[in-house]
Design an enzyme around this catalytic site. Structure first.
Site, short mmCIF file in Angstrom:
data_model
loop_
_atom_site.label_atom_id
_atom_site.label_comp_id
_atom_site.label_asym_id
_atom_site.label_seq_id
_atom_site.Cartn_x
_atom_site.Cartn_y
_atom_site.Cartn_z
N GLY A 147 8.15 -38.72 40.95
CA GLY A 147 8.38 -37.29 40.73
C GLY A 147 9.51 -36.76 41.59
O GLY A 147 9.98 -37.41 42.53
N GLY A 211 6.91 -45.76 36.32
CA GLY A 211 6.70 -47.03 35.65
C GLY A 211 8.01 -47.78 35.45
O GLY A 211 8.98 -47.61 36.19
N ASP A 266 3.76 -34.47 48.85
CA ASP A 266 2.40 -34.23 49.34
C ASP A 266 2.19 -34.66 50.79
O ASP A 266 1.13 -34.41 51.35
CB ASP A 266 1.39 -34.97 48.47
CG ASP A 266 1.30 -34.41 47.06
OD1 ASP A 266 1.79 -33.30 46.84
OD2 ASP A 266 0.75 -35.10 46.19
N TYR A 422 5.98 -26.87 40.00
CA TYR A 422 7.23 -27.49 39.59
C TYR A 422 8.45 -26.73 40.10
O TYR A 422 9.52 -27.31 40.26
CB TYR A 422 7.26 -27.66 38.07
CG TYR A 422 6.26 -28.70 37.61
CD1 TYR A 422 6.53 -30.06 37.76
CD2 TYR A 422 5.03 -28.32 37.08
CE1 TYR A 422 5.60 -31.02 37.37
CE2 TYR A 422 4.11 -29.27 36.68
CZ TYR A 422 4.40 -30.62 36.83
OH TYR A 422 3.48 -31.57 36.46
#
EC number: 2.7.1.11
Length: 536
Positions: A147, A211, A266, A422
């Protein structure tokens, strides 16, 4: 000092070559141990144990343990070394003792007793006197995965500029679109000129994805392109992938550095003090909290509810709450809560509205997932990175609060729900994170040029260090609700502590430690009915 490779079955002693001064330690007091009862020299270092991913450990006196990082000299013998170009760089001519001493390590734990063992250490980051690459031979690449996070572009910029200005490296490629970009996308040529202003933008100029990790194809691409330094920027899943890439490169005996720069908004990567982008995220979260506060105090019985990022760790929510001082309740994944009954969230909301006429609630995205009905949960589903797909707890709890007060007809509430997640992760990094990203990038470059590989870089107790991949991918950093920082938050918000039904049924007067350990083992039962007003 001899190095030790520790696996689950044996610990193998490896003596570094004489020319690997950046990978050896001096001193006769240090010793080597073997979990199998005997040490074997480098000649018996078998390929099978290399494939079992042994850990490189150095053991010294007084309980000293160095979790060392791999080095070219561990598996490629007789490599030549070269003088570090920094010694002729006019920018560093005024620096006193610029090169890091080969014996420098950083302690993971700095608060000790007079009879405590010295504990785990990591190799200190920084430039070495000898390097394992000539500048013209370096062909580096950079990839960003996972992300978005504030500071990605700053790290990219500083790797490119650090390689160019400090070491004279001219060939740097950007891999487009994450891991799969190694074999399915075009590359981007990166120069100091092309990256000059990118730190002023959010996101990543290289693109990113989750991925796409085909190890053989990635390493084939690295070989085919002649790349010998790979800089991988990403979170714990990305670093796990980087570890696998390193193992395959080592298996093939390639002189290719794999260096990780840990990224997670995070702040859930262990060992390091904090991850880049976290300061920016907390600062940006203040805007949403301030908006929620303004909205709530402008109407009768106003409630401002803000959902912040934090899938498994509630650091952003906790620090944003402490920084704001306008928050009345903070809910995070590490601390379970319940809605109904004495000491529940509904009762606390009603109490705060009667006292102040308004309130602000901050909730992390991973909080309260146990409370969602089974039909709404998607805990078994995962994204491409292997992360659990969570329901929107913010929308869910907003509706639950509205339904509760409309049914009771006790009071009319005005709830405003704000979800800035976001928006927060897409902004450019602030001044603090920009400086931090610069240091991370330069530390990674110094380590790569010195021949270290299979490492990630980050500050440990304020000193930048080289950390083996296994140390940061085996667990996640989480808020410790028995720690003083969480106690400070409870004191600031005056919110109740929420504990599980077992504690109430078994003993209403149970002590806090047993209650908290029960939480740490997992919250599987229904959550109900208990308040500890001053848990800590």
């Amino acid at each position: 000092m001899d190095s030790v490779y520790a696996s689950s079955s044996a610990t193998i002693s490896v003596k570094p070559p004489r020319n690997s001064d950046s990978n050896s330690f001096s001193g006769s007091r240090n010793r080597v141990t073997s979990s199998s009862g005997s040490g074997h020299k480098v000649g018996s270092f078998s390929r099978s144990l290399m494939e079992n991913k042994p850990h490189k450990v150095v053991v010294g006196d007084a309980g000293y343990v160095l979790e060392d990082v791999p080095h070219f000299s561990d598996y490629i013998p007789h490599l030549p070394t070269y003088p570090n170009p920094l010694q002729d760089n006019p920018a560093y001519s005024v620096v006193k003792q610029y090169f890091v001493n080969v014996d420098d390590t950083v302690a993971q734990k700095i608060v000790v007793h007079n009879n405590s063992p010295r504990g785990t250490h990591f190799r200190r980051a920084g430039p070495r006197q000898k390097v394992y690459f000539e500048s013209d031979d370096v062909h580096a690449c950079i990839v960003t995965c996972g992300g978005l996070c504030p500071g990605l572009n700053t790290v990219i910029r500083e790797i490119v500029c650090g390689l160019h200005h400090m070491y004279g490296v001219k060939k740097v490629l950007g891999i487009d679109g994450g891991y799969r970009g190694f074999y399915s996308r075009n590359t981007i040529s990166l120069t100091p000129k092309s990256v000059n202003d990118i730190h002023k933008r959010g996101g990543t100029i290289l693109g990113t994805s989750r991925g796409g990790h085909n190890t053989s194809k990635i390493v084939d691409s690295i070989q085919d392109r002649g790349i010998n330094q790979v800089y991988i920027i990403g979170g714990d899943g990305t670093q796990k992938g980087a570890s696998v890439i390193y193992e395959e490169i080592k298996r093939r005996g390639l002189k290719v550095v794999v260096a990780g720069i840990p990224k997670t908004i995070d702040n859930d990567i262990p060992v390091i003090d904090r991850s880049f982008g976290f300061d920016t995220a907390v600062e940006e979260a203040q805007r949403a909290i301030n908006a929620a506060h303004v909205e709530s105090e402008s109407v009768e019985n106003g409630i401002g509810l803000v959902k912040l990022m934090g899938r498994y760790s509630g650091f952003i929510a906790m620090y944003a709450t402490l920084a704001s001082r306008d928050v009345d309740c903070c809910l995070i994944p590490e601390s379970p809560f319940y809605l109904e009954g004495p000491g529940g969230l509904y009762e606390y909301i009603e109490k705060r509205l009667k006292e102040n006429g308004h309130m602000v609630i901050v909730i992390a995205e991973g909080a309260g997932q146990e409370l969602l009905s089974e039909s709404m949960r998607s805990m078994a589903k995962q994204d491409a990175s292997g992360n659990k797909l969570l329901q929107d707890v913010g929308l869910w709890i907003s509706q639950k609060i509205k339904d509760h007060f409309s049914k009771r007809n006790k009071m009319t509430i005005n709830l405003k729900y704000i979800d800035p997640t976001y928006m927060i992760r897409a902004v450019p990094s602030n001044a603090s994170d920009n400086v931090y990203c610069t240091l991370l990038a330069q530390s990674a470059v110094h380590g790569a040029m010195a021949g270290y590989t299979g490492f990630t870089v980050g500050p440990v107790n304020g000193r930048h260090s080289y950390i083996p991949f296994h140390s940061i991918i085996e667990q996640q950093n989480k808020v410790v609700i028995t720690d003083r920082m969480w106690a400070r938050l409870l004191s600031s918000t005056n919110q109740p502590s929420f504990l599980c039904a077992k504690d109430v049924i078994e003993d209403k007067k149970e002590e806090l430690p047993s209650q908290l350990s029960d939480h740490q083992n997992g919250l599987k039962d229904n959550l109900v009915k208990k308040e500890i007003s001053h848990a800590l």
